[in-house]
Design an enzyme around this catalytic site. Structure first.
Site, PDB file in Angstrom:
ATOM      1  N   ASN A 173      -1.600  21.158   1.652  1.00 26.29           N
ATOM      2  CA  ASN A 173      -0.366  21.158   2.447  1.00 26.29           C
ATOM      3  C   ASN A 173       0.816  20.483   1.761  1.00 26.29           C
ATOM      4  O   ASN A 173       1.788  20.102   2.399  1.00 26.29           O
ATOM      5  CB  ASN A 173      -0.620  20.605   3.851  1.00 26.29           C
ATOM      6  N   HIS A 205       3.120  14.619   1.353  1.00 24.00           N
ATOM      7  CA  HIS A 205       2.842  13.492   2.253  1.00 24.00           C
ATOM      8  C   HIS A 205       4.153  12.816   2.597  1.00 24.00           C
ATOM      9  O   HIS A 205       5.018  12.642   1.743  1.00 24.00           O
ATOM     10  CB  HIS A 205       1.929  12.466   1.567  1.00 24.00           C
ATOM     11  N   GLU A 224       2.957   1.694   2.504  1.00 27.58           N
ATOM     12  CA  GLU A 224       2.699   2.686   1.458  1.00 27.58           C
ATOM     13  C   GLU A 224       3.641   2.519   0.268  1.00 27.58           C
ATOM     14  O   GLU A 224       3.222   2.685  -0.886  1.00 27.58           O
ATOM     15  CB  GLU A 224       2.852   4.097   2.047  1.00 27.58           C
ATOM     16  N   LYS A 261       2.109  16.538  -3.584  1.00 22.21           N
ATOM     17  CA  LYS A 261       0.686  16.541  -3.906  1.00 22.21           C
ATOM     18  C   LYS A 261       0.390  17.449  -5.114  1.00 22.21           C
ATOM     19  O   LYS A 261       1.254  18.211  -5.542  1.00 22.21           O
ATOM     20  CB  LYS A 261      -0.099  16.976  -2.661  1.00 22.21           C
ATOM     21  N   TYR A 295      -4.887   6.206   1.781  1.00 23.47           N
ATOM     22  CA  TYR A 295      -5.448   6.904   2.944  1.00 23.47           C
ATOM     23  C   TYR A 295      -6.466   6.034   3.682  1.00 23.47           C
ATOM     24  O   TYR A 295      -7.461   6.546   4.186  1.00 23.47           O
ATOM     25  CB  TYR A 295      -6.084   8.223   2.520  1.00 23.47           C
TER      26      TYR A 295
HETATM   27  P1  IDP Z   1      -0.237  14.097   7.523  1.00 26.91           P
HETATM   28  O1  IDP Z   1      -0.338  14.340   6.050  1.00 26.91           O
HETATM   29  O2  IDP Z   1       0.487  15.217   8.212  1.00 26.91           O
HETATM   30  O3  IDP Z   1       0.284  12.749   7.886  1.00 26.91           O
HETATM   31  P2  IDP Z   1      -2.878  13.099   8.295  1.00 26.91           P
HETATM   32  O4  IDP Z   1      -3.534  13.345   9.620  1.00 26.91           O
HETATM   33  O5  IDP Z   1      -2.368  11.733   8.014  1.00 26.91           O
HETATM   34  O6  IDP Z   1      -1.729  14.204   8.116  1.00 26.91           O
HETATM   35  O7  IDP Z   1      -3.950  13.509   7.190  1.00 26.91           O
HETATM   36  C1  IDP Z   1      -3.725  13.186   5.837  1.00 26.91           C
HETATM   37  C2  IDP Z   1      -4.051  14.373   4.977  1.00 26.91           C
HETATM   38  O8  IDP Z   1      -5.462  14.610   5.052  1.00 26.91           O
HETATM   39  C3  IDP Z   1      -3.416  15.699   5.418  1.00 26.91           C
HETATM   40  O9  IDP Z   1      -2.105  15.873   4.933  1.00 26.91           O
HETATM   41  C4  IDP Z   1      -4.382  16.702   4.832  1.00 26.91           C
HETATM   42  O10 IDP Z   1      -4.123  16.861   3.424  1.00 26.91           O
HETATM   43  C5  IDP Z   1      -5.715  16.002   4.990  1.00 26.91           C
HETATM   44  N1  IDP Z   1      -6.399  16.400   6.226  1.00 26.91           N
HETATM   45  C6  IDP Z   1      -6.143  15.931   7.470  1.00 26.91           C
HETATM   46  N2  IDP Z   1      -6.963  16.494   8.379  1.00 26.91           N
HETATM   47  C7  IDP Z   1      -7.742  17.347   7.676  1.00 26.91           C
HETATM   48  C8  IDP Z   1      -8.807  18.226   8.049  1.00 26.91           C
HETATM   49  O11 IDP Z   1      -9.183  18.353   9.218  1.00 26.91           O
HETATM   50  N3  IDP Z   1      -9.374  18.935   7.025  1.00 26.91           N
HETATM   51  C9  IDP Z   1      -8.971  18.821   5.733  1.00 26.91           C
HETATM   52  N4  IDP Z   1      -7.977  17.993   5.345  1.00 26.91           N
HETATM   53  C10 IDP Z   1      -7.371  17.275   6.297  1.00 26.91           C
HETATM   54 MG    MG Z   2      -0.544  10.844   7.639  1.00 23.99          MG
END
Ligand code: IDP
Ligand code: MG
Length: 151
Positions: A113, A116, A127, A10, A50
């Site tokens: 974070n 992905h 994807e 990212k 997404y």
């Molecule tokens: P993942 O990346 O671990 O698969 P997902 O639940 O698919 O997690 O969410 C996609 C991305 O959306 C996350 O990596 C994070 O960057 C963002 N995200 C998910 N939940 C939150 C939240 O509660 N607050 C802010 N960003 C979030």
């Molecule tokens: Mg995800």
């Protein structure tokens, strides 16, 4: 050919100069890079990638972040690649991510974070088709393969 996962490094990973370190984590695991490019997301691409999160309250911030700087898109291949990448990444919220994982070692905030990884082989297929044309993916053998997987 073994399983493939879509990995995105990212904008925070690119801005923090962590591309090499994060790619190394995956290569060190034994995973193979089958495709790789630097690119910048636009809104249609962010929404498509997404799709499951478009209606979530955090989507606006997520999309803005993902479009804020170039990302590295990778097709990562190997035995159980989807799960191998997910376990190397650590859980979504870096506050809870275990040490030894990418998010646990390099990140602090769920909105920053770093990486992905596809959450299932079905998601990976969907994807990968969004990010890579067929000719951008390479099916090649490495001499080290038999030292990484028995079969
Ligand atoms: P993942 O990346 O671990 O698969 P997902 O639940 O698919 O997690 O969410 C996609 C991305 O959306 C996350 O990596 C994070 O960057 C963002 N995200 C998910 N939940 C939150 C939240 O509660 N607050 C802010 N960003 C979030
Ligand atoms: Mg995800």
């Amino acid at each position: 050919m073994s399983e493939r996962s879509l990995v995105l490094l990212k904008p925070d990973a690119v801005q923090r100069g962590l591309i090499g370190k994060l790619v190394s984590r995956l290569e060190d695991r034994g995973l193979k890079i089958a495709g790789m490019k630097l690119m910048r997301l636009d809104l249609p691409l962010a929404r498509r990638h997404y799709a499951e999160h478009v209606e979530k309250p955090f989507f606006g911030g997520l999309a803005e972040f993902m479009m804020s700087s170039p990302i590295v898109a990778m097709a990562v291949e190997g035995k159980g690649a989807v799960e191998a990448v997910r376990s190397a990444m650590g859980v979504t919220n870096p506050q809870s991510a275990a040490p030894g994982t990418i998010r646990g070692d390099f990140a602090l905030d769920i909105g920053r974070n770093l990486i992905h990884g596809s959450d299932s082989p079905e998601s990976a297929e969907r994807e990968l088709a969004i990010f890579f044309a067929e000719e951008e993916l390479f099916d090649y053998a490495r001499d080290s393969e038999r030292w990484i997987t028995e079969s």
